[in-house]
Motif scaffolding. Sequence first.
Motif, short mmCIF file in Angstrom:
data_model
loop_
_atom_site.label_atom_id
_atom_site.label_comp_id
_atom_site.label_asym_id
_atom_site.label_seq_id
_atom_site.Cartn_x
_atom_site.Cartn_y
_atom_site.Cartn_z
N SER A 5 50.80 -6.27 18.68
CA SER A 5 50.40 -5.40 19.78
C SER A 5 51.67 -4.79 20.35
O SER A 5 52.51 -5.50 20.93
N ILE A 7 53.32 -2.65 23.03
CA ILE A 7 53.05 -2.18 24.39
C ILE A 7 54.18 -1.23 24.81
O ILE A 7 55.35 -1.62 24.82
N GLU A 33 48.31 -2.54 16.78
CA GLU A 33 47.70 -1.68 17.78
C GLU A 33 48.80 -1.22 18.73
O GLU A 33 49.78 -1.95 18.96
N ILE A 35 49.44 0.02 22.52
CA ILE A 35 48.90 0.11 23.88
C ILE A 35 49.91 0.86 24.74
O ILE A 35 50.98 0.33 25.07
N ALA A 81 45.94 -6.63 24.94
CA ALA A 81 46.57 -6.95 23.66
C ALA A 81 45.75 -7.99 22.92
O ALA A 81 45.35 -9.01 23.49
N THR A 82 45.50 -7.75 21.65
CA THR A 82 44.76 -8.69 20.81
C THR A 82 45.57 -9.15 19.61
O THR A 82 45.08 -9.92 18.79
N LEU A 86 53.37 -9.93 20.46
CA LEU A 86 53.58 -8.88 21.44
C LEU A 86 54.96 -8.25 21.24
O LEU A 86 55.95 -8.96 21.05
N ARG A 171 51.64 -14.24 21.02
CA ARG A 171 50.81 -13.99 22.20
C ARG A 171 50.26 -15.29 22.79
O ARG A 171 50.23 -15.46 24.02
#
Length: 743
Positions: A5, A7, A33, A35, A81-82, A86, A171
């Motif tokens: 994730s 960020i 992903e 974010i 966040a999945t 991170l 995470r």
Amino acid sequence: MPRFSVIVPCFKVQGFLRECLDSVLLQSFNDFELIAVDDCSPDGCGAILDEYADRDPRVKVLHLPQNVGLGRARNAGLPHATGDYLFFLDSDDTLTPGALRAMADRLAEAGDPDGPDVLVFDYARTYWWGGTRRNVLAHVLAEAGADTFTVADRPEILDLLMVVWNKVYRRDFVEENGFEFPPGYYEDTPWTFPVMLSARRIAALDRICLNYRQRRQGNILSTTSRKHFDIHDQYERVFAFVERHEQLWSWRPYLHRKMGEHCLDILAKPDRLPPADKAEFFRRTAQLFRRHKPEGALLDGEVALLEGGYAAYRLKRQAALAGREAGRRAEQTRRTTAARARRGWAGLRARLPLDPHLVVYSASSHRGVLGDPAAVYRKAAEIAPQLRGVWVVRDEETAAQLPPGVEHVIVGSRRYLEVTARANFFVNDVNWPGSLAKRPGSVHVHTHQGTPLKYMGADLLDKPGARLGFDVPQMLRRADRWDYSLVANRHSELVWERAYPCHFASARTGSPRNDVLVGAGDPGGGDFRLRHGIPEDHTVVLYAPTRRDYRRGGHVDRIDLARFAADLGEGHTLVVRLHPTLATGPARGLGLAELARRGIVVDATDEPHVEEVMLASDALLTDYSALMFDYANLDRPIVVHADDWAAYTASRGAYLDITAEAPGHVSRSYRELAWLFASGSWRDEESARLRADFRARFCEYDDGRAAERVVRTLLLGEPMPAAEPGAVRIPGQSVTDDLLASR
């Protein structure tokens, strides 16, 4: 569930945001992903983020109703966040190509079912004017090895920049410990120290995964503001965290000193605090320092000043600065006086007659016994023991690495001045320093560093990019000292006499360093293979790319090394040798060092003798490196990867179209390159035919006796037939007449 994730908090970075987002979304590894948090940015950041989200489902955008600051904007992204890990990426920084793949591979390599709690990776500072500088503590990551560790095992990991963006975090580990970012400046401090001290499994990745942008106006921490007082609250949070965890109490002395050093560093910067606020900042720092001082702590160095008052601190700091300035001036005076004394002494030595048996050697800017000069030196020791050879090296460290019994001097030393004042012969593959005066009667032999493909010397005057930082007139003045220029073919003869319009004679001797390659037969280099653990039955492909002048820094990744090594398949070993000018820059940190550590490739960049590397290989893959001309002597397959030939020639210039007159097959895309090796075409009959034509043209004077020819004809003055089909010319003889006669 994605692996990462990413960020990205955004505030007033519209000029850099697209580059940042593209660096993530164009990664070869896609299991992530993104974010993006619009921290109520007043510029176009929000619109840019929405644009990216509309066309890429991996992008999720959060628009905050009010500006909350960097730390809390990161917090806003956490609940969404999945991913397994991170990654907090600042919106003006960028990922390097292949970074996420390298991180994923390193996490998988750790072998723990849950994975490391933290993965620390390397970064490079990229400057607004185009420069790049790798993290100076990169060796800490290299020395960490493959195993996971804790900060107790490797406390030096805390010497790295304590920021959030040079790490990824599991995470579940973050959620279990409730880590979050506080408001204010220096928000990384109360995140990074608790995270690193709590982590049970830390892994290191010796690879540059992030470009840390250095803005011309600096970052937010370089502004003058009272917000720098936030550092005290941030360390209070760190101390409070440690207080709640008894197992971390042993770190109190370290954090106490670190806090003092950090705060004093802020105070010492001239542009951080308003002058009227410095005394208050000192007092608050001293209060914090006293409040958290561990029992029995021994204080020394600058942090000890926190136990006194601000006036005493200012006096001691001013005294220290004055002392450093006085020391600098004294050292400058000492060096100037010593230099004048050496020049005067050298002038006296220069009045003595030349020593007819003294030969001074240097190679690759005084880097050791290397290349053509080394081959001449060894042959002279064999057939002319009356000649005394002395090597010029750049420093004591280089001298310590010389073979036993090699006489040497350090460049610029008094001994160096004595030797160069009396030497009759000088042998070098690059120019001697401008301070070296050529005495009448001395003989300078210039060996060059191979056959030229790219523009050199005066021909660079039409290529402003390629001659960046290169003084052509000064180079020509130094070349005026040459008496002989060694050539391995008539192509080199023509090029050198055009590129260096000076009064020297072209000596058709061949290249001395290639003597060991001529007629070498089957692959050798057994010592090289043994050192690097290469099985005897493996086919070794040597990849030797050159530098690019269209990119500042010179390095461009033209192929994916891990992919190519995998595509070569079982029974093959990929050996990589970067251009020497890239050996100490960030190029190896962009993947090569990590791939070598994992055994995917062999990094031969630091091998001092390239001849041994060539002998150990079965084939050469290159782009436009002059190494191909030397390698052709081995009569082994050569493949030229020319996917950026147009850009290369436009920026640097080339004396021939290597794609039309190649020593083997040419690929113009990775697909073509992979097919050449997968199909076996890299060593077919057409490859052999192209190689034979190339060798006949560019290895015409390399017959295995080049070093002997240099020693006998140029150092001893003995008659000896030159390499066919030409002969050593005497100074002033017409090159054109020679060429016409031999055609």
